[in-house]
Design a protein around this motif. Structure first.
Motif, short mmCIF file in Angstrom:
data_model
loop_
_atom_site.label_atom_id
_atom_site.label_comp_id
_atom_site.label_asym_id
_atom_site.label_seq_id
_atom_site.Cartn_x
_atom_site.Cartn_y
_atom_site.Cartn_z
N CYS A 108 0.84 -1.21 0.00
CA CYS A 108 0.00 0.00 0.00
C CYS A 108 0.87 1.25 0.00
O CYS A 108 1.93 1.28 0.62
CB CYS A 108 -0.90 0.00 1.25
N VAL A 109 0.39 2.28 -0.71
CA VAL A 109 1.05 3.59 -0.68
C VAL A 109 0.22 4.51 0.22
O VAL A 109 -1.01 4.57 0.09
CB VAL A 109 1.13 4.20 -2.10
N PHE A 110 0.88 5.17 1.14
CA PHE A 110 0.22 6.17 1.97
C PHE A 110 0.48 7.53 1.32
O PHE A 110 1.64 7.98 1.29
CB PHE A 110 0.78 6.15 3.39
N GLY A 134 -3.68 0.95 -10.91
CA GLY A 134 -4.13 -0.13 -10.02
C GLY A 134 -3.21 -0.33 -8.83
O GLY A 134 -3.12 -1.43 -8.28
N ILE A 135 -2.53 0.74 -8.42
CA ILE A 135 -1.62 0.65 -7.26
C ILE A 135 -2.43 0.97 -5.99
O ILE A 135 -3.05 2.03 -5.90
CB ILE A 135 -0.44 1.65 -7.43
N PRO A 136 -2.46 0.04 -5.02
CA PRO A 136 -3.28 0.29 -3.83
C PRO A 136 -2.76 1.47 -3.01
O PRO A 136 -1.56 1.58 -2.78
CB PRO A 136 -3.19 -1.01 -3.03
N PHE A 137 -3.67 2.35 -2.62
CA PHE A 137 -3.24 3.49 -1.81
C PHE A 137 -4.34 3.93 -0.86
O PHE A 137 -5.52 3.65 -1.08
CB PHE A 137 -2.79 4.67 -2.69
N VAL A 138 -3.91 4.60 0.22
CA VAL A 138 -4.84 5.26 1.13
C VAL A 138 -4.34 6.69 1.35
O VAL A 138 -3.20 7.01 0.97
CB VAL A 138 -4.93 4.52 2.49
N MET A 139 -5.19 7.54 1.92
CA MET A 139 -4.79 8.93 2.14
C MET A 139 -4.57 9.16 3.63
O MET A 139 -5.30 8.63 4.46
CB MET A 139 -5.90 9.87 1.65
N VAL A 140 -3.56 9.98 3.92
CA VAL A 140 -3.31 10.37 5.31
C VAL A 140 -3.33 11.88 5.38
O VAL A 140 -2.50 12.55 4.75
CB VAL A 140 -1.95 9.86 5.81
N PHE A 141 -4.31 12.43 6.09
CA PHE A 141 -4.39 13.87 6.26
C PHE A 141 -3.55 14.26 7.49
O PHE A 141 -3.88 13.86 8.61
CB PHE A 141 -5.85 14.31 6.41
N THR A 142 -2.48 15.00 7.24
CA THR A 142 -1.51 15.31 8.29
C THR A 142 -1.80 16.67 8.96
O THR A 142 -2.59 17.46 8.45
CB THR A 142 -0.08 15.37 7.70
N LYS A 143 -1.11 16.90 10.05
CA LYS A 143 -1.13 18.20 10.77
C LYS A 143 -2.53 18.61 11.22
O LYS A 143 -2.88 19.80 11.18
CB LYS A 143 -0.52 19.31 9.90
N ALA A 144 -3.33 17.62 11.63
CA ALA A 144 -4.72 17.90 12.00
C ALA A 144 -4.83 18.81 13.22
O ALA A 144 -5.89 19.42 13.45
CB ALA A 144 -5.47 16.60 12.24
N ASP A 168 -15.45 4.97 -8.59
CA ASP A 168 -16.66 4.52 -7.89
C ASP A 168 -16.41 4.42 -6.39
O ASP A 168 -17.28 4.70 -5.58
CB ASP A 168 -17.08 3.14 -8.41
N GLU A 169 -15.20 3.98 -6.06
CA GLU A 169 -14.87 3.81 -4.65
C GLU A 169 -13.82 4.84 -4.27
O GLU A 169 -12.79 4.93 -4.94
CB GLU A 169 -14.25 2.43 -4.45
N VAL A 170 -14.04 5.54 -3.17
CA VAL A 170 -13.00 6.47 -2.73
C VAL A 170 -12.05 5.73 -1.78
O VAL A 170 -12.47 4.79 -1.11
CB VAL A 170 -13.57 7.74 -2.05
N PRO A 171 -10.77 6.12 -1.76
CA PRO A 171 -9.84 5.40 -0.91
C PRO A 171 -10.12 5.64 0.57
O PRO A 171 -10.74 6.64 0.95
CB PRO A 171 -8.48 5.99 -1.29
N ARG A 172 -9.64 4.73 1.37
CA ARG A 172 -9.73 4.88 2.82
C ARG A 172 -8.84 6.06 3.24
O ARG A 172 -7.86 6.34 2.57
CB ARG A 172 -9.24 3.57 3.44
N HIS A 173 -9.19 6.72 4.33
CA HIS A 173 -8.32 7.80 4.77
C HIS A 173 -8.11 7.79 6.29
O HIS A 173 -8.93 7.23 7.03
CB HIS A 173 -8.86 9.17 4.32
N PHE A 174 -7.01 8.39 6.69
CA PHE A 174 -6.66 8.53 8.11
C PHE A 174 -6.39 10.00 8.39
O PHE A 174 -5.94 10.72 7.50
CB PHE A 174 -5.40 7.72 8.42
N ILE A 175 -6.66 10.41 9.62
CA ILE A 175 -6.36 11.79 10.01
C ILE A 175 -5.33 11.71 11.13
O ILE A 175 -5.53 10.98 12.11
CB ILE A 175 -7.65 12.52 10.47
#
Ligand code: GDP
Length: 197
Positions: A108-110, A134-144, A168-175
């Motif tokens: 996975c790519v963050f 088709g590279i798996p990735f998720v989002m990380v929202f930094t400096k919250a 169709d599908e949005v990636p998972r995300h972390f804060i």
């Protein structure tokens, strides 16, 4: 996940010189100054593991770390430096695209996004590329910690809306906040879950 061991392995510019692809690998990338080094240090609880902001234009490499002897953490050079020459930009794109496409153990790519800002074209374009490859990735929202939770939420929602225009599908995300050490268990828990699959 408890981090028992976090060790720098090597830096290089070529995927074929990376460590043998025998362990799951997680790569971290984002715009310059997004807080990537701070996040890596926060996740691994090692203050100086990832070096904070190298100078734009400096040779940039793929940096491998091994965590708990179980998985690789990769610190990738960032994108979006305003002052980088066209030549270096092309070099970066070639190296990163090659790495992302060829690295067979990449789990996975963050993609790190500064949670203070509304959706940025450069981040959307990078994720568009990952999605179309088709590279798996998720989002990380930094400096919250830098703004209110509702402001962060507003920026996250804007990204999700823009992403849903293409996918169709949005990636998972972390804060996360490296300052307040939040989001750590969530990110490490996600990695644990994939490692156990
Ligand atoms: P990099 O260039 O993406 O590796 O970014 P750095 O980790 O070097 O961080 C860039 C700047 O943002 C530094 O001044 C950090 O102290 C600051 N920073 C990084 N993460 C956070 C965070 O979660 N909260 C706050 N308040 N500042 C942060």
């Amino acid at each position: 996940m408890q981090i028992r061991d976090a060790t720098f392995l090597m830096s290089n510019s070529r995927v074929e010189l990376c460590p043998p692809p025998t362990l799951p690998e997680y790569a971290f990338i984002g715009r310059s100054n997004v807080g990537k080094s701070s996040l890596i240090n926060m996740l691994t609880e090692r203050r100086g593991l990832a070096k904070t902001s190298s100078l734009p234009g400096k040779t940039q490499l793929i940096n491998h770390f091994i965590i708990n002897k179980e998985w690789y953490l990769v610190d990738l050079p960032g994108y979006g430096y305003a002052k980088v020459s066209k030549e270096n930009r092309v070099k970066w794109a070639r190296m990163i695209n090659f790495y992302l496409r060829q690295r067979e153990n990449l789990a996975c790519v963050f993609v790190l996004i500064d949670s203070r800002h509304s959706a940025q074209a450069v981040d959307l374009e990078f994720m568009e590329m990952l999605g179309s490859e088709g590279i798996p990735f998720v989002m990380v929202f930094t400096k919250a910690d830098k703004q209110s939770g509702s402001r962060t939420h507003q920026n996250v929602v804007e990204y999700m809306q823009k992403m849903s225009e293409s996918w169709d599908e949005v990636p998972r995300h972390f804060i996360t906040s490296a300052e307040e050490k939040t989001g750590r268990e969530e990110v490490l828990g996600f990695i644990t879950d994939i490692n156990q699959q």
